[in-house]
Motif scaffolding. Sequence first.
Motif, PDB file in Angstrom:
ATOM      1  N   HIS A 250       0.814  -1.215   0.000  1.00 32.14           N
ATOM      2  CA  HIS A 250       0.000   0.000   0.000  1.00 32.14           C
ATOM      3  C   HIS A 250       0.849   1.267   0.000  1.00 32.14           C
ATOM      4  N   TYR A 251       1.967   1.226   0.735  1.00 31.69           N
ATOM      5  CA  TYR A 251       2.815   2.421   0.817  1.00 31.69           C
ATOM      6  C   TYR A 251       3.274   2.881  -0.564  1.00 31.69           C
ATOM      7  N   GLN A 252       3.469   1.943  -1.459  1.00 34.47           N
ATOM      8  CA  GLN A 252       3.900   2.326  -2.808  1.00 34.47           C
ATOM      9  C   GLN A 252       2.829   3.151  -3.510  1.00 34.47           C
ATOM     10  N   LEU A 253       1.556   2.791  -3.316  1.00 37.24           N
ATOM     11  CA  LEU A 253       0.475   3.561  -3.932  1.00 37.24           C
ATOM     12  C   LEU A 253       0.364   4.941  -3.286  1.00 37.24           C
ATOM     13  N   SER A 254       0.454   5.007  -1.952  1.00 37.27           N
ATOM     14  CA  SER A 254       0.406   6.305  -1.264  1.00 37.27           C
ATOM     15  C   SER A 254       1.498   7.227  -1.783  1.00 37.27           C
ATOM     16  N   SER A 255       2.723   6.717  -1.816  1.00 38.08           N
ATOM     17  CA  SER A 255       3.860   7.558  -2.209  1.00 38.08           C
ATOM     18  C   SER A 255       3.792   7.913  -3.699  1.00 38.08           C
ATOM     19  N   PHE A 256       3.244   7.002  -4.516  1.00 36.87           N
ATOM     20  CA  PHE A 256       3.021   7.295  -5.940  1.00 36.87           C
ATOM     21  C   PHE A 256       2.065   8.478  -6.096  1.00 36.87           C
ATOM     22  N   LEU A 257       0.964   8.476  -5.333  1.00 36.76           N
ATOM     23  CA  LEU A 257      -0.022   9.557  -5.434  1.00 36.76           C
ATOM     24  C   LEU A 257       0.586  10.891  -5.005  1.00 36.76           C
ATOM     25  N   ILE A 258       1.400  10.878  -3.955  1.00 36.00           N
ATOM     26  CA  ILE A 258       2.078  12.113  -3.530  1.00 36.00           C
ATOM     27  C   ILE A 258       2.998  12.610  -4.646  1.00 36.00           C
ATOM     28  N   ASN A 259       3.722  11.682  -5.245  1.00 37.13           N
ATOM     29  CA  ASN A 259       4.678  12.033  -6.295  1.00 37.13           C
ATOM     30  C   ASN A 259       3.993  12.699  -7.483  1.00 37.13           C
ATOM     31  N   ILE A 260       2.876  12.132  -7.940  1.00 33.15           N
ATOM     32  CA  ILE A 260       2.226  12.681  -9.138  1.00 33.15           C
ATOM     33  C   ILE A 260       1.405  13.934  -8.849  1.00 33.15           C
ATOM     34  N   MET A 261       1.231  14.265  -7.544  1.00 30.52           N
ATOM     35  CA  MET A 261       0.612  15.547  -7.208  1.00 30.52           C
ATOM     36  C   MET A 261       1.558  16.715  -7.483  1.00 30.52           C
ATOM     37  N   GLY A 262       2.822  16.377  -7.722  1.00 31.42           N
ATOM     38  CA  GLY A 262       3.785  17.426  -8.025  1.00 31.42           C
ATOM     39  C   GLY A 262       4.894  17.579  -7.015  1.00 31.42           C
ATOM     40  N   TYR A 263       5.038  16.570  -6.141  1.00 29.30           N
ATOM     41  CA  TYR A 263       6.088  16.625  -5.130  1.00 29.30           C
ATOM     42  C   TYR A 263       7.280  15.763  -5.539  1.00 29.30           C
ATOM     43  N   ASN A 264       8.466  16.177  -5.120  1.00 21.45           N
ATOM     44  CA  ASN A 264       9.661  15.364  -5.321  1.00 21.45           C
ATOM     45  C   ASN A 264       9.743  14.376  -4.168  1.00 21.45           C
ATOM     46  N   PHE A 265       8.824  13.418  -4.181  1.00 23.61           N
ATOM     47  CA  PHE A 265       8.665  12.457  -3.086  1.00 23.61           C
ATOM     48  C   PHE A 265       9.094  11.086  -3.577  1.00 23.61           C
ATOM     49  N   GLN A 266       9.982  10.449  -2.837  1.00 24.59           N
ATOM     50  CA  GLN A 266      10.504   9.141  -3.249  1.00 24.59           C
ATOM     51  C   GLN A 266       9.407   8.080  -3.177  1.00 24.59           C
ATOM     52  N   ILE A 267       9.100   7.460  -4.315  1.00 20.36           N
ATOM     53  CA  ILE A 267       8.095   6.391  -4.334  1.00 20.36           C
ATOM     54  C   ILE A 267       8.699   5.140  -3.707  1.00 20.36           C
ATOM     55  N   GLY A 268       7.928   4.490  -2.855  1.00 20.32           N
ATOM     56  CA  GLY A 268       8.413   3.316  -2.138  1.00 20.32           C
ATOM     57  C   GLY A 268       8.837   2.198  -3.070  1.00 20.32           C
ATOM     58  N   ASP A 269       9.849   1.437  -2.621  1.00 16.96           N
ATOM     59  CA  ASP A 269      10.276   0.272  -3.400  1.00 16.96           C
ATOM     60  C   ASP A 269       9.587  -0.979  -2.849  1.00 16.96           C
ATOM     61  N   CYS A 270       9.920  -2.117  -3.424  1.00 16.80           N
ATOM     62  CA  CYS A 270       9.257  -3.352  -3.002  1.00 16.80           C
ATOM     63  C   CYS A 270      10.241  -4.319  -2.345  1.00 16.80           C
ATOM     64  N   LYS A 271      11.293  -3.774  -1.748  1.00 18.21           N
ATOM     65  CA  LYS A 271      12.274  -4.630  -1.081  1.00 18.21           C
ATOM     66  C   LYS A 271      11.712  -5.232   0.201  1.00 18.21           C
ATOM     67  N   SER A 272      10.864  -4.473   0.876  1.00 24.02           N
ATOM     68  CA  SER A 272      10.233  -4.980   2.091  1.00 24.02           C
ATOM     69  C   SER A 272       9.045  -4.093   2.445  1.00 24.02           C
ATOM     70  N   GLY A 273       8.184  -4.600   3.288  1.00 28.18           N
ATOM     71  CA  GLY A 273       7.023  -3.831   3.713  1.00 28.18           C
ATOM     72  C   GLY A 273       6.410  -4.454   4.945  1.00 28.18           C
ATOM     73  N   ILE A 274       5.383  -3.787   5.482  1.00 30.18           N
ATOM     74  CA  ILE A 274       4.740  -4.311   6.694  1.00 30.18           C
ATOM     75  C   ILE A 274       3.219  -4.271   6.558  1.00 30.18           C
ATOM     76  N   VAL A 275       2.579  -5.176   7.299  1.00 30.58           N
ATOM     77  CA  VAL A 275       1.127  -5.136   7.515  1.00 30.58           C
ATOM     78  C   VAL A 275       0.946  -4.993   9.016  1.00 30.58           C
ATOM     79  N   ASN A 276       0.446  -3.841   9.446  1.00 29.68           N
ATOM     80  CA  ASN A 276       0.328  -3.574  10.874  1.00 29.68           C
ATOM     81  C   ASN A 276      -0.764  -4.446  11.488  1.00 29.68           C
ATOM     82  N   GLY A 277      -0.581  -4.759  12.778  1.00 35.79           N
ATOM     83  CA  GLY A 277      -1.582  -5.546  13.504  1.00 35.79           C
ATOM     84  C   GLY A 277      -2.777  -4.704  13.881  1.00 35.79           C
TER      85      GLY A 277
END
Length: 299
Positions: A250-277
């Motif tokens: 999910h973080y990749q989609l969040s960061s993608f949306l921030i990026n295409i809004m016009g921010y120089n925001f690093q889009i998340g990679d897929c090396k690792s991630g978490i699912v919170n409890g």
Amino acid sequence: AASHFSAFDYKRQTSPFLVSFKEKEGVVLTKAYSGGLLTAISLPMFFNAIPYPNGVQQIAKGETNLFNLAKLQNFKTYFYSAQARDDMHMINFLGGAWIDQVRFPDNEGYSLRDSMPDNNLLPLFKQINLDEGAHFIVLHHRGSHIPYGELLDEKDKVFGKESAIDNYDNTILNTDKFISNVYQYLSERNVDDWVIAYTSDHGQYVKNDTYRQGTRDKDSYVVPLVLYSPNKEIQSIGLNIFHSCKTVFHYQLSSFLINIMGYNFQIGDCKSGIVNGNILTGDAGYLKIDADGKEEYVH
């Protein structure tokens, strides 16, 4: 749960639109790990672009909140929900302070305790003048929550209603039609200034003998992710990010949306991630997932 979509080879034709849509050039259609096991965890994680278990301080600051960042870029912001207002007390964790228009079923004549059919969101969406200014719009489904299919019309219960699986699959088909309706409406504008993204905040574990959510069953947190824009530049960014990954978060989609809004925001990679409890601080533990999808529960 992604496993109940025929677009991911489920036995029933629960997502005929997405089956055909994934053949279209530029479409991202993949399975993703949700940010949490429950709505009250996953939505704050998503709308604040939280890549680690305890994001409470980051959420409180609001500096990475999608609605806040959209407002700073002069987007008008909307959160239209089919879920009862009384079930959505976490709205401020999603960025309520930066949402111009919040609507719940009680705004449409329901009680504070009642959810409404997802399809009731479509007329509200179509009332927004998309030709004037920029818009960040969230159409929040009640979708496939227990009791499955309770909010569907009888004509939409295509798979019958003998079992929990029948009722659940009916809700998936209804979601597929909803995505199709939004896509067709946007396509008819004949401009390339839009992006459509669909995902689920969490999944459901549904079998003939049992059904539940918020558990460590894979169906509780592996969800569909759909992304498309007719804009070739945005297409390219999306395809590069998501199609290069065996595992998507999910973080990749969040960061993608921030990026295409016009921010120089690093889009998340897929090396690792978490699912919170089931606690937003991560104190109930969390799943840690590596690039190959190997899972470890961290207590």
